[in-house]
Design an enzyme around this catalytic site. Sequence first.
Site, mmCIF file in Angstrom:
data_model
loop_
_atom_site.group_PDB
_atom_site.id
_atom_site.type_symbol
_atom_site.label_atom_id
_atom_site.label_comp_id
_atom_site.label_asym_id
_atom_site.label_seq_id
_atom_site.Cartn_x
_atom_site.Cartn_y
_atom_site.Cartn_z
ATOM 1 N N SER A 245 -38.676 -115.851 69.229
ATOM 2 C CA SER A 245 -40.113 -115.775 69.361
ATOM 3 C C SER A 245 -40.391 -114.595 70.257
ATOM 4 O O SER A 245 -39.789 -114.462 71.322
ATOM 5 C CB SER A 245 -40.637 -117.073 69.996
ATOM 6 O OG SER A 245 -41.934 -116.878 70.505
ATOM 7 N N ARG A 283 -43.742 -148.102 25.946
ATOM 8 C CA ARG A 283 -43.956 -146.821 26.639
ATOM 9 C C ARG A 283 -45.113 -147.026 27.600
ATOM 10 O O ARG A 283 -46.163 -147.544 27.198
ATOM 11 C CB ARG A 283 -44.302 -145.682 25.681
ATOM 12 C CG ARG A 283 -44.444 -144.339 26.440
ATOM 13 C CD ARG A 283 -44.796 -143.177 25.531
ATOM 14 N NE ARG A 283 -44.001 -143.231 24.323
ATOM 15 C CZ ARG A 283 -44.322 -142.627 23.188
ATOM 16 N NH1 ARG A 283 -45.396 -141.854 23.139
ATOM 17 N NH2 ARG A 283 -43.568 -142.753 22.120
#
Lengths: 352, 352, 352, 352
Positions: A245, A283
């Site tokens: 950083s 289904r």
Amino acid sequence: MTTFEALYVPAPLREAVSDQAWLTAMLEAEAALAKVTGAEVDEDVFQPEGYDIVALCEEGRADASPVVPLARALRERAPGAHGPATSQDILDTAAMLVARSARSLMLAELDGASAAAAALAEAHRSTVMAGRTLLQRARPTTFGLRAAGWLVGLVEARQRLVDARLPAQLGGPAGTLDPELASRFASELGLEEPVVPWHADRGPIAELAGALEAMGAACGKVGLDVVLLAESEVGEVSEADGGGSSSMPHKQNPASAVLARACARLVHANASLLTRGEHELDRAAGPWQAEWPALSAALAFAGGSAAAARRSLEGLRVHPDRMAENARGLGEDVGAAAALVDRALARYREHE
Amino acid sequence: MTTFEALYVPAPLREAVSDQAWLTAMLEAEAALAKVTGAEVDEDVFQPEGYDIVALCEEGRADASPVVPLARALRERAPGAHGPATSQDILDTAAMLVARSARSLMLAELDGASAAAAALAEAHRSTVMAGRTLLQRARPTTFGLRAAGWLVGLVEARQRLVDARLPAQLGGPAGTLDPELASRFASELGLEEPVVPWHADRGPIAELAGALEAMGAACGKVGLDVVLLAESEVGEVSEADGGGSSSMPHKQNPASAVLARACARLVHANASLLTRGEHELDRAAGPWQAEWPALSAALAFAGGSAAAARRSLEGLRVHPDRMAENARGLGEDVGAAAALVDRALARYREHE
Amino acid sequence: MTTFEALYVPAPLREAVSDQAWLTAMLEAEAALAKVTGAEVDEDVFQPEGYDIVALCEEGRADASPVVPLARALRERAPGAHGPATSQDILDTAAMLVARSARSLMLAELDGASAAAAALAEAHRSTVMAGRTLLQRARPTTFGLRAAGWLVGLVEARQRLVDARLPAQLGGPAGTLDPELASRFASELGLEEPVVPWHADRGPIAELAGALEAMGAACGKVGLDVVLLAESEVGEVSEADGGGSSSMPHKQNPASAVLARACARLVHANASLLTRGEHELDRAAGPWQAEWPALSAALAFAGGSAAAARRSLEGLRVHPDRMAENARGLGEDVGAAAALVDRALARYREHE
Amino acid sequence: MTTFEALYVPAPLREAVSDQAWLTAMLEAEAALAKVTGAEVDEDVFQPEGYDIVALCEEGRADASPVVPLARALRERAPGAHGPATSQDILDTAAMLVARSARSLMLAELDGASAAAAALAEAHRSTVMAGRTLLQRARPTTFGLRAAGWLVGLVEARQRLVDARLPAQLGGPAGTLDPELASRFASELGLEEPVVPWHADRGPIAELAGALEAMGAACGKVGLDVVLLAESEVGEVSEADGGGSSSMPHKQNPASAVLARACARLVHANASLLTRGEHELDRAAGPWQAEWPALSAALAFAGGSAAAARRSLEGLRVHPDRMAENARGLGEDVGAAAALVDRALARYREHE
């Protein structure tokens, strides 16, 4: 729509579960079907370049499936195409083809992670560190044994993934098609042959989802432990390319471990949909149609978790001095840690 | 990577949660930050055209976040940019901006669905049908009352969505930034001002996720009931543009209802990740980084469920003769059904 | 069957969600129904001592509900009992009564936890500690601000719990009963009056579940942070009555924090079932019947998480010296930490 | 606290996962440990009558575990007891013993359900019915094939349950105990021997949870289909002892099917907690302590779903006339339905 997918998932795996890959897989299923039914269809008809998956999806809303318009388009070009299949035959088979190609990529990442864990276990067989229970220092152990624990988790998850059946689907509109035909179809595609059609009996999907969850859990465990051992106050490991950083140069984030954990959570969420069942009669009217994005996401993030765990482990910097310092006062007796490392390595080598 | 997203989600909403939209939102947050900190930055710097989100994600792996490289790129172009913010400030704020723009699209779909449900409730206030408990015919009710039940569910979900707070985030690396600055930042963006930074206290995310789940549940309920009433043997409703089948012309699939259900499941799976919590200390090491894809998916599929429920309801064909036939023998007493419809419509109109 | 419930849940709350409490609540609903319908039924009939809940459950398998045999038993004793209600009216209303009495116990635990967090925020307004992001030391903050974050989370979860509607249910077999009667019934019991019956529109259940999840998340966050700050290498807090170990006297486990986390996970799992929806038509055939154990468990573990967080916070030992030591080198600038603590305390006092 | 457990779970299984059963299992583990370590301990010390599990749980809050006070009590009575074990060794081993005894009860229920499904498949090999996709009549099939689908699901779930490893645990406080001792311990108890201790690598728990989910899904699928086929308008099956209603004598609720579905949802919710992972380092600080109630619940409800599916199938009344009527106009061609039934029966008989 999968936000920041390039952050989590390696490019080849993103490709392998893309809409383009699903389209290609559906066409591969259609081509195999044409072949086993003896339909004479020009191969060009099965080239994905001839179709637009976004348009098929938008048109497919009228049928809650992109295969219905795809089959229509195929039949326009080649009347013998699509044969006796129902749309779910094509889509379920395509899902298995997508899963198969994603699996080979995932296994490579898992293998990389396992090799790195094995190397750590071996190298640190005698590196004493504090065992930690409830995040409190307990008794001494070795870093090799911690790595061996990761290794066994990775190896067992790999086994579940390899064992997951990937059956073809060819049952026709009511699941009553000749199993001989289904058998040839499966064989043509190199997929397994199911006992009976599994249109609404989703055992294979749930089994695969369970294996992906296991993979996410094993890789997420690596990530979690690396994060904890990399804590500033613990400092026993760090990632080689941990993000720095500019404003906080003392920070070194275990970014790969963090991503392994993030991916594991995303696998769990998506896999959970796939293990629920509740598919109606022959289904389902909703539960099936929910599977496709969840399956792709579970595959992609499982692979992402493995890739991140691999990056974390391959570049892991181990700091034995800090380990020794943190273990001070706990004694020296690491019991059978070395023998346990050997057991883990032996288990790993069985599967290498 | 979200398989078949064009099947489920309307195009504007796909756009609203796309990586491009996230990038734009991050830059909007950065621009607002520059403004409230008095940094003089050329507006061009905040144009999304100047950045490649895929590249930022790939580069961002080193930091487990695409903002770190974005902030780096911004500062290269304009040293005053990004100010005192931490990367999570930008990303959390961007998430809220994305959610806000998705919300307005979702509300439009919900409002369409509600209007259609209200019209059905009104038109069928006295249309007798069988009440069904445990899917067994029980006592007579009216279709108006069934639609009124949907309507109340939709209206209440809308309320939760509207009530969800969308706070800005500006706490800086340790959450200690001046709340005055955060207040101006929130105000500049038209977001709410939080009491304290919420980097690791994810109440706002969980609240939003709960509202999305409520939306999915309300729309999925419409889908489920339409599927059941549209069953061949029941035949009491059908969808206007229900998909036919070339091989089975007698079939008319309630495709929109099916998609509403599918989307609802996908919302639930993704929202579940967002309500788990477990964010460590001042910024989480994994749980936070898992939120972005789950949030986008939850927003998109919640909107998809509303859009599908709306399509289903707007084109719903009601068959009072079948309703009467199926209710035969149950008697005529529909009790206070009409009065209950009025209550639901009154509740709806309060919020219109 | 809830394994080790006495480990997690305070005795009064165990009582409040017990089968006996559900039975009592069902009878309370029946008594209120008798009253508002003007049925003259001897009060003794509504005493729980006259019924055996285990026997009712076993007998109730034939109807997938314990209320059907209960109503039968009631009517045998008093023909006017049970009136026009359907079994779901009684059970949903009983669920809300159970939730209400559990809620008052939970709020007491939450309030205790909040008071302890507020006291810590106040006392440690200026106690400098390391802010930690991704479990790496980042910038300095104060322990008061960490406690303030917990406090805001607890206060906001409390608000959601208080705001959760607890409506009565009285719709009759097809949901068509006169709303006037339902209104008097609700009023008699001190519950809310719904717009229309919610037999299969489970918004109220989902809303309550969301509030319980928020509570679990807020309390689990306290637990997680305490566990992390109590780590041997961090050592910034410890629990007053942390379990020792005869063999490892140096260990002091943050047992209450651990239990707060465990309970939070259990809340999330159970709440997730309650937010799924998918209730069919006028009464669901499975989804409804799954709610009772999940609701009791979510209530009990939410209360358990609050009780554990409270114990952890009330006895928390803070070690400012370790905090200072761990923050060394990060600088002294804690920014607006004190002002943020004040904002959190002000928010808390609004609700005290 | 598990509301209405007698409604869902057969009495022997309730017993098998009760606190008393857990206590007995912990003592069985302690007794085996004494034996393999050669500690001379009077057998009376391991009798559950000497301990009060509620008191141990309440005392155990200080350690987030009931085993710590149990081990203390044991050692008071017999200094050589508990040996080198850590509390998690005893509790994880006890969990596997509880799972093993629950498994044998569950398998009996599953076998009953499978036998009933097989009998239906055989008897109705040629009973024509409408195949239904998206709940629309599609093409003809046979009821035998529908039952065959259930059968394959049940058989495959059974296989997963049988395959689930149930390893003993004996690693000591830091997981470094001699694997030879662990091997003898496992052998003494008839449990599997793990490669290395799995204190924080929860593969075995997740694998078991996945098998329970598969069982719930297979049984819930039976329940869902029975509910749908039993719908008033469909009327193709009914349950033998379907609950009637005094006020609605025409109703016959498929109560067992409904309970099978309810139990399946409860399995899924609890199993989901067990597949999440995220156990820290050498023993988790929360995730582990959340497992016990979730495991018992998942076992109990999985067994409950099997018992309910079994009751539903064993007494199922099939109405071929209604099937024929509903299939009218769909043609007569049931394709290879009979051959598929044979395949399913063959698969079943392999495992009988």
